[in-house]
Write a protein that holds these residues in place. Structure first.
Motif: not given
Length: 350
Positions: A228-247, A276-283
């Motif tokens: 089953x596909x699940x959506x989850x909040x991972x406290x503190x881990x989700x506080x990291x900001x984005x920079x392009x790169x590897x997963x 990295x938040x993944x391959x996303x363009x600026x839009x």
């Protein structure tokens, strides 16, 4: 558990829209690649199934009418977090104030006039979805406990920073609040919910692991064994900001019952620790997260194929392949496509 070498710092003065940052304190010679940054027990992970048809769990029974009407998992997970405020108080206390959330769905029509029609459409759709969700909280008598202000703040956190993955069904089936963990769960991939809600997980699978999440914030392998596909909040881990790169190097340790995030490279004192938040363009970054990345390699320009300017043989080959437009990316790739197909021809310039 958060490494003592990490510190949660306020946004930089020259870029307040970036949000709070995780910085390297520099203790013990800084952070080394592979070092554990955050160790998170599954007991503090909040999650809901991503299927629109998922039944409202008994623990959230008073929300059942609202739940059935609003099928997006980002809305459901946000409502669950606020409904169970006592349990998730520490996480909710960390959320930015509503007035500090600077994303297109919060902008006025005058402000939206400066962006593309595509961004305007996504912002309006998101605003409409959230307005309807808040109106129904009031309509169903839930607004006293799930206040619109806290609900919108929680929904922004979920939509921009929650993770998706797969968890095997147990005998009773998965429900809201299911804890991610165990051998049945593969590495998580952060989900995008830009504009209109949660993106679909990919169908393709290779050797029992699905391809990267279609709009994943942080790509990673996911089980394709019917879990089953699940959506989850991972406290503190989700506080990291984005920079392009590897997963991100995020893995579950079944013996300890913990998720562990490890450093993907060395960091010195004062460096911001990012994922990295993944391959996303600026839009996509703007619509979902409220920021853009300078020199984003995923940015691209689409142009109609210039048949008259191309050598006859090249023009014929492209036409025979069904190519109607060319894609010029900042990363140096020239591609083309038609009717949902994409072709990469050769390396290009900047």
């Amino acid at each position: 558990e958060v490494s003592p070498k990490l510190a949660l710092a306020p946004p930089p003065e020259n870029d307040p829209g970036r949000g709070r940052r995780m910085l390297c304190r520099g203790q013990g010679g800084g952070i080394r690649s592979g070092e554990v940054l955050i160790s998170l027990p599954v007991s503090v992970v909040a999650s809901v199934p991503m299927e629109a048809s998922a039944a409202c769990p008994e623990t959230l029974a008073p929300l059942s009418r609202w739940w059935d009407k609003h099928s997006r998992s980002t809305l459901r997970l946000a409502a669950m977090l606020v409904w169970e405020t006592e349990r998730y108080a520490a996480y909710l206390d960390m959320l930015p104030a509503l007035e500090d959330i600077d994303v297109p769905w919060r902008w006025s029509e005058a402000e939206l006039s400066f962006v593309s029609e595509d961004i305007r459409a996504k912002a309006r759709a998101k605003r409409k979805t959230l307005d309807e969700a808040c109106a129904d909280l009031e309509r169903f008598g839930l607004a006293d406990k799930i206040t619109p202000d806290l609900f919108l703040r929680a929904q922004h956190a979920v939509a921009s920073r929650a993770f998706s993955g797969t968890a095997a069904q147990n005998g009773s089936g998965a429900g809201a609040g299911t804890m991610l963990g165990g051998a049945a769960l593969s590495v998580l991939a952060a989900i995008a919910a830009a504009g209109t809600g949660v993106a679909s997980l990919p169908d393709a699978a290779l050797g029992g692991a699905a391809a990267l999440a279609a709009c994943g914030v942080a790509g990673a392998a996911m089980s394709s064994s019917g879990d089953k596909a699940t959506l989850a909040v991972l406290p503190m881990i989700d506080q990291m900001n984005h920079a392009s790169g590897t997963p991100p190097d995020l893995n579950f340790e079944p013996t300890a019952g913990r998720w562990e995030l490890r450093a993907d490279r060395d960091y010195s004192a004062g460096d911001e620790v990012v994922i990295s938040y993944g391959a996303k363009d600026n839009n996509d970054l703007l619509v979902q997260h409220g920021f853009i990345e300078e020199k984003n390699r995923e940015d691209a320009v689409f142009l109609s194929a210039p048949w008259e300017a191309l050598p006859a043989e090249v023009s014929r080959q492209l036409s025979d392949s069904g190519v109607e437009e060319l894609r010029f990316s900042r990363g140096g790739v020239v591609g083309g496509g038609a009717a949902g197909r994409r072709f990469v021809f050769r390396g290009g310039g900047s």
